[in-house]
Write a protein that holds these residues in place. Structure first.
Motif, mmCIF file in Angstrom:
data_model
loop_
_atom_site.group_PDB
_atom_site.id
_atom_site.type_symbol
_atom_site.label_atom_id
_atom_site.label_comp_id
_atom_site.label_asym_id
_atom_site.label_seq_id
_atom_site.Cartn_x
_atom_site.Cartn_y
_atom_site.Cartn_z
ATOM 1 N N GLU A 223 0.817 -1.211 0.000
ATOM 2 C CA GLU A 223 0.000 0.000 0.000
ATOM 3 C C GLU A 223 0.851 1.262 0.000
ATOM 4 O OE1 GLU A 223 -3.350 0.325 -0.214
ATOM 5 O OE2 GLU A 223 -3.426 -1.834 -0.521
ATOM 6 N N LEU A 224 1.952 1.226 0.715
ATOM 7 C CA LEU A 224 2.730 2.442 0.942
ATOM 8 C C LEU A 224 3.596 2.860 -0.240
ATOM 9 C CD1 LEU A 224 3.293 4.511 3.156
ATOM 10 C CD2 LEU A 224 5.167 3.070 3.905
ATOM 11 N N ALA A 225 4.348 1.936 -0.798
ATOM 12 C CA ALA A 225 5.331 2.282 -1.838
ATOM 13 C C ALA A 225 4.720 3.015 -3.031
ATOM 14 C CB ALA A 225 6.094 1.034 -2.289
ATOM 15 N N PRO A 226 3.598 2.561 -3.574
ATOM 16 C CA PRO A 226 3.042 3.271 -4.739
ATOM 17 C C PRO A 226 2.394 4.618 -4.393
ATOM 18 C CG PRO A 226 2.140 1.037 -4.573
ATOM 19 C CD PRO A 226 2.892 1.315 -3.314
ATOM 20 N N ASN A 227 2.139 4.874 -3.107
ATOM 21 C CA ASN A 227 1.358 6.040 -2.703
ATOM 22 C C ASN A 227 2.120 7.055 -1.852
ATOM 23 O OD1 ASN A 227 -1.127 5.108 -3.896
ATOM 24 N ND2 ASN A 227 -1.119 3.546 -2.302
ATOM 25 N N THR A 228 3.429 7.031 -1.871
ATOM 26 C CA THR A 228 4.196 7.974 -1.073
ATOM 27 C C THR A 228 5.364 8.518 -1.881
ATOM 28 O OG1 THR A 228 5.388 8.321 1.010
ATOM 29 C CG2 THR A 228 5.665 6.183 -0.033
ATOM 30 N N ALA A 229 5.774 9.711 -1.513
ATOM 31 C CA ALA A 229 6.952 10.309 -2.150
ATOM 32 C C ALA A 229 8.237 9.789 -1.515
ATOM 33 C CB ALA A 229 6.891 11.827 -2.039
ATOM 34 N N LEU A 230 8.117 9.131 -0.362
ATOM 35 C CA LEU A 230 9.292 8.583 0.310
ATOM 36 C C LEU A 230 9.807 7.355 -0.427
ATOM 37 C CD1 LEU A 230 8.106 8.694 4.043
ATOM 38 C CD2 LEU A 230 9.754 10.215 2.957
ATOM 39 N N ARG A 231 11.106 7.220 -0.502
ATOM 40 C CA ARG A 231 11.720 5.991 -1.021
ATOM 41 C C ARG A 231 11.631 4.966 0.103
ATOM 42 N NH1 ARG A 231 13.557 2.708 -4.796
ATOM 43 N NH2 ARG A 231 15.566 1.784 -4.374
#
Length: 171
Positions: free
Chosen positions: A14-22
């Motif tokens: 869920e997180l990787a595709p929806n955040t600007a953070l690497r």
């Protein structure tokens, strides 16, 4: 963002595709890290390591998370060592969850499991985790009860701690 004890990387789904953070993950299991690499091909960096000796320089990550993991650490002393290591590599925030040691049912449930299973499970008290963060120069910004919205009886807590602007205390 670094997820300590990332396992097979479900957080990243869920997180990787929806955040600007690497996003990065660290886990002691090479098999689980292989699953992360296969599912998140190049989207998430992964490395093998232990939470009490994280292979990163100080302040390497803006946010460090450790979810659904601390309950398997058998003592507050070991949890403290792991949290201090997470605070060392975090520039800003550490986000963890615990099972609620103030809830008598949770305390008994995890004590019983720890006596009869091949691996430990421990419920920790929010005030003890707060004290660990304070000794590492972090302060708990907020905590969210899990399950029951009444802190003493919550099943657990998600804790968001932020680096204090003042001088760090020694552990």
């Amino acid at each position: 963002l670094l997820d300590v004890g990332c396992g097979n990387g479900l957080l990243f789904d869920e997180l990787a595709p929806n955040t600007a953070l690497r996003c990065y993950g660290v886990d002691r299991s090479i098999e689980l890290l292989t699953a992360v690499r296969q599912r998140r091909d190049g989207e998430v960096g992964c490395t093998n390591g232990l939470m009490d000796h994280l292979p990163f320089q100080a302040s390497s990550f803006e946010v460090v998370t450790c979810l659904n993991t601390l309950l398997n650490i058998p003592s507050l002393e070991l949890v403290s060592g792991a949290l201090h290591e997470m605070m060392r590599i975090s520039a800003d925030h550490v986000i963890v969850d615990i099972r609620n040691g103030d809830n008598p049912y949770m305390r008994m449930k995890y004590w019983w499991h720890g006596r009869h299973a091949d691996f430990p499970t421990v419920a920790y008290r929010l005030r003890d985790i707060d004290a660990v963060f304070r000794t590492g120069g972090f302060q708990v910004e907020y905590s969210f009860p899990i399950g029951i919205d009444f802190r003493p009886l919550a099943w657990g807590h998600v804790i968001v701690a932020r680096r204090s602007t003042g001088i760090l205390s020694s552990p």
